[in-house]
Design a protein around this motif. Structure first.
Motif, PDB file in Angstrom:
ATOM      1  N   THR A   9       0.841  -1.201   0.000  1.00 40.74           N
ATOM      2  CA  THR A   9       0.000   0.000   0.000  1.00 40.74           C
ATOM      3  C   THR A   9       0.872   1.244   0.000  1.00 40.74           C
ATOM      4  O   THR A   9       1.774   1.369   0.826  1.00 40.74           O
ATOM      5  CB  THR A   9      -0.920   0.057   1.232  1.00 40.74           C
ATOM      6  OG1 THR A   9      -1.681  -1.144   1.331  1.00 40.74           O
ATOM      7  CG2 THR A   9      -1.882   1.240   1.127  1.00 40.74           C
ATOM      8  N   ARG A  61      -7.161  -7.447  -3.195  1.00 39.45           N
ATOM      9  CA  ARG A  61      -7.185  -6.041  -2.759  1.00 39.45           C
ATOM     10  C   ARG A  61      -8.022  -5.137  -3.659  1.00 39.45           C
ATOM     11  O   ARG A  61      -8.098  -3.932  -3.439  1.00 39.45           O
ATOM     12  CB  ARG A  61      -5.753  -5.513  -2.703  1.00 39.45           C
ATOM     13  CG  ARG A  61      -4.859  -6.230  -1.713  1.00 39.45           C
ATOM     14  CD  ARG A  61      -5.163  -5.849  -0.289  1.00 39.45           C
ATOM     15  NE  ARG A  61      -4.612  -4.531   0.011  1.00 39.45           N
ATOM     16  CZ  ARG A  61      -4.745  -3.907   1.178  1.00 39.45           C
ATOM     17  NH1 ARG A  61      -5.437  -4.497   2.132  1.00 39.45           N
ATOM     18  NH2 ARG A  61      -4.213  -2.732   1.382  1.00 39.45           N
ATOM     19  N   LYS A  62      -8.651  -5.713  -4.667  1.00 36.15           N
ATOM     20  CA  LYS A  62      -9.491  -4.924  -5.573  1.00 36.15           C
ATOM     21  C   LYS A  62     -10.625  -4.297  -4.780  1.00 36.15           C
ATOM     22  O   LYS A  62     -11.300  -4.946  -3.999  1.00 36.15           O
ATOM     23  CB  LYS A  62     -10.059  -5.817  -6.677  1.00 36.15           C
ATOM     24  CG  LYS A  62     -10.796  -5.040  -7.760  1.00 36.15           C
ATOM     25  CD  LYS A  62      -9.818  -4.222  -8.583  1.00 36.15           C
ATOM     26  CE  LYS A  62     -10.509  -3.544  -9.757  1.00 36.15           C
ATOM     27  NZ  LYS A  62     -11.433  -2.492  -9.373  1.00 36.15           N
ATOM     28  N   ILE A  64     -10.030  -1.896  -2.660  1.00 39.74           N
ATOM     29  CA  ILE A  64      -9.272  -1.131  -1.665  1.00 39.74           C
ATOM     30  C   ILE A  64      -8.195  -0.322  -2.377  1.00 39.74           C
ATOM     31  O   ILE A  64      -8.036   0.874  -2.149  1.00 39.74           O
ATOM     32  CB  ILE A  64      -8.641  -2.068  -0.621  1.00 39.74           C
ATOM     33  CG1 ILE A  64      -9.739  -2.855   0.105  1.00 39.74           C
ATOM     34  CG2 ILE A  64      -7.793  -1.281   0.375  1.00 39.74           C
ATOM     35  CD1 ILE A  64      -9.206  -3.939   1.012  1.00 39.74           C
ATOM     36  N   LEU A  65      -7.474  -0.999  -3.258  1.00 37.02           N
ATOM     37  CA  LEU A  65      -6.489  -0.335  -4.112  1.00 37.02           C
ATOM     38  C   LEU A  65      -7.125   0.015  -5.451  1.00 37.02           C
ATOM     39  O   LEU A  65      -8.018  -0.685  -5.929  1.00 37.02           O
ATOM     40  CB  LEU A  65      -5.289  -1.253  -4.357  1.00 37.02           C
ATOM     41  CG  LEU A  65      -4.556  -1.807  -3.128  1.00 37.02           C
ATOM     42  CD1 LEU A  65      -3.491  -2.808  -3.564  1.00 37.02           C
ATOM     43  CD2 LEU A  65      -3.946  -0.683  -2.318  1.00 37.02           C
ATOM     44  N   THR A  66      -6.655   1.093  -6.059  1.00 33.72           N
ATOM     45  CA  THR A  66      -7.153   1.459  -7.391  1.00 33.72           C
ATOM     46  C   THR A  66      -6.052   1.503  -8.439  1.00 33.72           C
ATOM     47  O   THR A  66      -6.341   1.533  -9.635  1.00 33.72           O
ATOM     48  CB  THR A  66      -7.852   2.831  -7.352  1.00 33.72           C
ATOM     49  OG1 THR A  66      -6.931   3.815  -6.844  1.00 33.72           O
ATOM     50  CG2 THR A  66      -9.088   2.795  -6.460  1.00 33.72           C
TER      51      THR A  66
END
Length: 231
Positions: A9, A61-62, A64-66
């Motif tokens: 992250t 993590r899709k 949450i993360l872009t």
């Protein structure tokens, strides 16, 4: 393909996005002030991660993360980079590419195929001092100029950036860079930071006021000049 690290992250590396960073090993430059000595000089000594492991993590993590930052080292020297980015894009992520710009043919290929959403290209120095700053005796600055021209006109979001080192960059050099990238969308001057991982020690950073003065002298050519990593 040697994947040497994953930053799960980051809020700093992809403007406007919560992202992960994927580090590819190896580099075609030997910048003496580089902070990733082992990744550049001895990528085989670094723990390797499987591509499938990275993809599995990103799937989880899709939402949450872009975004995903592909960095290094120099990622464009990896012939498997296209396949990796395709798999990342299939999940639905935006992709940012960090590059030194020495493989304009790969940058063109990736952008023409719509695989890159943001490019951050390091401008090492003015053309006259490029080889010294990149740590290479022979360097084709035409390749750097090709990448600058392509990135500026590709339609892909981008930034140029320079890590400013007191022993390597003066006002005259920064002015020459400003002329070379005149009209660029964004240009960041990054402060040098001495650390254990640098390729060569003994370099120094400018102070904040000096950096602000350097930025001001470039603004006639690139109005959007900003400082990064300056305390």
């Amino acid at each position: 393909m040697r994947i040497c690290g994953l930053n799960k992250t980051t809020l700093l590396d992809y403007p406007g996005h919560v992202a992960a960073g994927v580090f590819l090993g190896g580099c075609n430059f030997r910048c003496p002030f580089c902070q990733n000595r082992d990744l550049v000089l001895e990528p085989e000594s670094q723990p390797a991660m499987e591509k499938e492991e990275i993809i599995a993590f990103l799937r989880k993590r899709k939402g949450i993360l872009t975004g995903v930052c592909i960095t290094g080292g120099e990622p464009t020297i990896e012939e498997g980079i296209e396949e990796l980015i395709k798999k990342i894009k299939e999940i639905g992520y935006l992709v940012k590419l960090d590059t030194n710009g020495y493989r304009p043919e790969m940058i063109r290929k990736l952008t023409q195929k719509g695989l890159v959403d943001y490019i951050a290209m390091d401008i090492k120095n003015c053309m006259e001092k490029y080889g010294k700053t990149a740590g290479l005796q022979k360097l084709d600055t035409g390749r750097i100029k090709d990448s600058i021209h392509w990135i500026k006109n590709s339609g892909v979001d981008y930034e140029f950036r320079t890590t400013v080192v007191k022993e390597l960059h003066g006002k005259k050099d920064l002015l020459a860079i400003g002329r070379q990238i005149e009209g660029a969308k964004a240009y960041f001057l990054q402060g040098y930071q001495e650390g254990k991982g640098v390729i060569a020690h003994g370099f120094h950073a400018y102070g904040k006021k000096e950096m602000e003065e350097l930025a001001e002298c470039i603004r006639p050519f690139v109005p959007n000049v900003q400082l990064r990593g300056i305390e």
